[in-house]
Design a protein around this motif. Sequence first.
Motif, PDB file in Angstrom:
ATOM      1  N   LEU A 292       0.872  -1.169   0.000  1.00  0.00           N
ATOM      2  CA  LEU A 292       0.000   0.000   0.000  1.00  0.00           C
ATOM      3  C   LEU A 292       0.907   1.216   0.000  1.00  0.00           C
ATOM      4  O   LEU A 292       1.721   1.410   0.912  1.00  0.00           O
ATOM      5  CB  LEU A 292      -0.914  -0.008   1.230  1.00  0.00           C
ATOM      6  CG  LEU A 292      -1.928  -1.152   1.290  1.00  0.00           C
ATOM      7  CD1 LEU A 292      -2.754  -1.060   2.564  1.00  0.00           C
ATOM      8  CD2 LEU A 292      -2.845  -1.147   0.066  1.00  0.00           C
ATOM      9  N   LEU A 293       0.771   2.043  -1.037  1.00  0.00           N
ATOM     10  CA  LEU A 293       1.719   3.131  -1.276  1.00  0.00           C
ATOM     11  C   LEU A 293       0.985   4.456  -1.358  1.00  0.00           C
ATOM     12  O   LEU A 293       0.047   4.609  -2.153  1.00  0.00           O
ATOM     13  CB  LEU A 293       2.473   2.865  -2.587  1.00  0.00           C
ATOM     14  CG  LEU A 293       3.104   1.468  -2.688  1.00  0.00           C
ATOM     15  CD1 LEU A 293       3.475   1.160  -4.131  1.00  0.00           C
ATOM     16  CD2 LEU A 293       4.309   1.363  -1.779  1.00  0.00           C
ATOM     17  N   CYS A 294       1.406   5.401  -0.541  1.00  0.00           N
ATOM     18  CA  CYS A 294       0.745   6.705  -0.469  1.00  0.00           C
ATOM     19  C   CYS A 294       1.633   7.777  -1.082  1.00  0.00           C
ATOM     20  O   CYS A 294       2.771   7.983  -0.635  1.00  0.00           O
ATOM     21  CB  CYS A 294       0.439   7.049   0.992  1.00  0.00           C
ATOM     22  SG  CYS A 294      -0.375   8.645   1.220  1.00  0.00           S
ATOM     23  N   TYR A 295       1.130   8.443  -2.116  1.00  0.00           N
ATOM     24  CA  TYR A 295       1.864   9.568  -2.691  1.00  0.00           C
ATOM     25  C   TYR A 295       1.784  10.747  -1.724  1.00  0.00           C
ATOM     26  O   TYR A 295       0.707  11.118  -1.258  1.00  0.00           O
ATOM     27  CB  TYR A 295       1.266   9.968  -4.034  1.00  0.00           C
ATOM     28  CG  TYR A 295       1.696   9.082  -5.180  1.00  0.00           C
ATOM     29  CD1 TYR A 295       2.902   9.320  -5.845  1.00  0.00           C
ATOM     30  CD2 TYR A 295       0.916   8.007  -5.588  1.00  0.00           C
ATOM     31  CE1 TYR A 295       3.304   8.507  -6.905  1.00  0.00           C
ATOM     32  CE2 TYR A 295       1.315   7.197  -6.645  1.00  0.00           C
ATOM     33  CZ  TYR A 295       2.509   7.452  -7.289  1.00  0.00           C
ATOM     34  OH  TYR A 295       2.909   6.649  -8.321  1.00  0.00           O
ATOM     35  N   CYS A 296       2.940  11.338  -1.416  1.00  0.00           N
ATOM     36  CA  CYS A 296       2.946  12.447  -0.459  1.00  0.00           C
ATOM     37  C   CYS A 296       4.185  13.309  -0.671  1.00  0.00           C
ATOM     38  O   CYS A 296       5.056  12.988  -1.487  1.00  0.00           O
ATOM     39  CB  CYS A 296       2.918  11.916   0.975  1.00  0.00           C
ATOM     40  SG  CYS A 296       4.421  11.041   1.447  1.00  0.00           S
ATOM     41  N   SER A 297       4.257  14.398   0.074  1.00  0.00           N
ATOM     42  CA  SER A 297       5.413  15.274   0.068  1.00  0.00           C
ATOM     43  C   SER A 297       5.928  15.407   1.491  1.00  0.00           C
ATOM     44  O   SER A 297       5.216  15.114   2.452  1.00  0.00           O
ATOM     45  CB  SER A 297       5.038  16.660  -0.479  1.00  0.00           C
ATOM     46  OG  SER A 297       4.517  16.565  -1.787  1.00  0.00           O
ATOM     47  N   GLU A 298       7.171  15.843   1.632  1.00  0.00           N
ATOM     48  CA  GLU A 298       7.703  16.102   2.966  1.00  0.00           C
ATOM     49  C   GLU A 298       6.913  17.240   3.610  1.00  0.00           C
ATOM     50  O   GLU A 298       6.446  18.144   2.937  1.00  0.00           O
ATOM     51  CB  GLU A 298       9.184  16.485   2.890  1.00  0.00           C
ATOM     52  CG  GLU A 298      10.103  15.350   2.493  1.00  0.00           C
ATOM     53  CD  GLU A 298      10.379  14.388   3.639  1.00  0.00           C
ATOM     54  OE1 GLU A 298       9.816  14.599   4.733  1.00  0.00           O
ATOM     55  OE2 GLU A 298      11.149  13.441   3.429  1.00  0.00           O
ATOM     56  N   GLY A 299       6.774  17.201   4.903  1.00  0.00           N
ATOM     57  CA  GLY A 299       6.047  18.242   5.626  1.00  0.00           C
ATOM     58  C   GLY A 299       5.195  17.635   6.716  1.00  0.00           C
ATOM     59  O   GLY A 299       5.639  16.729   7.427  1.00  0.00           O
ATOM     60  N   ASP A 300       3.975  18.112   6.848  1.00  0.00           N
ATOM     61  CA  ASP A 300       3.039  17.562   7.827  1.00  0.00           C
ATOM     62  C   ASP A 300       2.407  16.313   7.220  1.00  0.00           C
ATOM     63  O   ASP A 300       1.486  16.402   6.413  1.00  0.00           O
ATOM     64  CB  ASP A 300       1.975  18.597   8.174  1.00  0.00           C
ATOM     65  CG  ASP A 300       0.959  18.057   9.186  1.00  0.00           C
ATOM     66  OD1 ASP A 300       1.165  16.926   9.679  1.00  0.00           O
ATOM     67  OD2 ASP A 300      -0.014  18.762   9.484  1.00  0.00           O
ATOM     68  N   ASN A 301       2.901  15.149   7.606  1.00  0.00           N
ATOM     69  CA  ASN A 301       2.437  13.893   7.011  1.00  0.00           C
ATOM     70  C   ASN A 301       1.426  13.153   7.874  1.00  0.00           C
ATOM     71  O   ASN A 301       1.161  11.967   7.649  1.00  0.00           O
ATOM     72  CB  ASN A 301       3.634  12.985   6.727  1.00  0.00           C
ATOM     73  CG  ASN A 301       4.593  13.587   5.728  1.00  0.00           C
ATOM     74  OD1 ASN A 301       5.712  13.934   6.059  1.00  0.00           O
ATOM     75  ND2 ASN A 301       4.137  13.752   4.491  1.00  0.00           N
TER      76      ASN A 301
END
Length: 315
Positions: free
Chosen positions: A224-233
């Motif tokens: 299960l893979l979540c696309y995200c960016s660094e920051g408030d995760n």
Amino acid sequence: MEFVGEEEKLLHKECSTLVLPALSIGNVGQLAVDLLVSTMRAERIGYLDTPFVLPCVGNDAYVPTPPGHLALPLEAYESPSNPLTLLQQRSPVVKGRMIEFAKNLADFAVSSGKKHVVLLSSLDFGRWQRIDMSSGSQVHYLSSTNEDGTDDYCETLGLKKLLEYNPEQRRWKYLAALAEGSAVLDEEFPFEDEQEDEADYYPSLPFAALYSCFKAKGLKVTCLLCYCSEGDNIPDAFNLAEAACKLLGISPTNGSSRILGKPFTDHHRMCLSFRECAGRSEEGRAPYFMLEETVVASSYKGLVNREEVNACGTK
């Protein structure tokens, strides 16, 4: 890789599903495992001793007032109300040893009677080439059920397959050969370093090595893979943990508490992660300390619901 039981505790054979993170951007997989461990009130049963993970030490991450029990790099938890084992990894793999680590972890899974492995990880949002916001989810899946990575059950849950997965692509084939032992690691053909080529990026990530090695052992693997960016995760961790709950068939009626909901006590309102408080280390507030280099792992100190997280002021 050796399993060391805590106070003579053993892994239960009936816990045939293994859930673990693959370290990546934002530490979302680790945060999601923390949410699952805390929500399910999973009990720590021991740790894995391996030379392939950087050493680190910290305090208990799941109680409001840590009693001084040491948290180690690779810990095993089991839920009394759900037939699964959760493995939390709190420090990165030694550079250049990812394949050896993945093979050892796959051997451990087989020897402990696991049938299904669920990998939780994250991907760089900037590389999401086919954005479909209508799906309402940034979580995608990859499964060993079919050769092309598809899984009918995951599709019924509303999850979308990682479109960039191509088992015939050269690096995926190389990774599969390494996992099966039919190839040797070529220093001129590294895969652990982030690749510029879009097709080479995904098989260069830790989840890909773990997926290939578990699959080579004949285990069912679901990523299960979540696309995200660094920051408030924090929201990303909730999304990934909720997707894991759906996949595993975990609902509020299965366990002793509401999944990803109200904390067990009002004292579980701290939601400082290591990454968020690392900048305040001069105040002595960082909960984990690496022996060789900064740990990338992070942990909630208990569970709160979404509204409480957003109002917590973690920045």
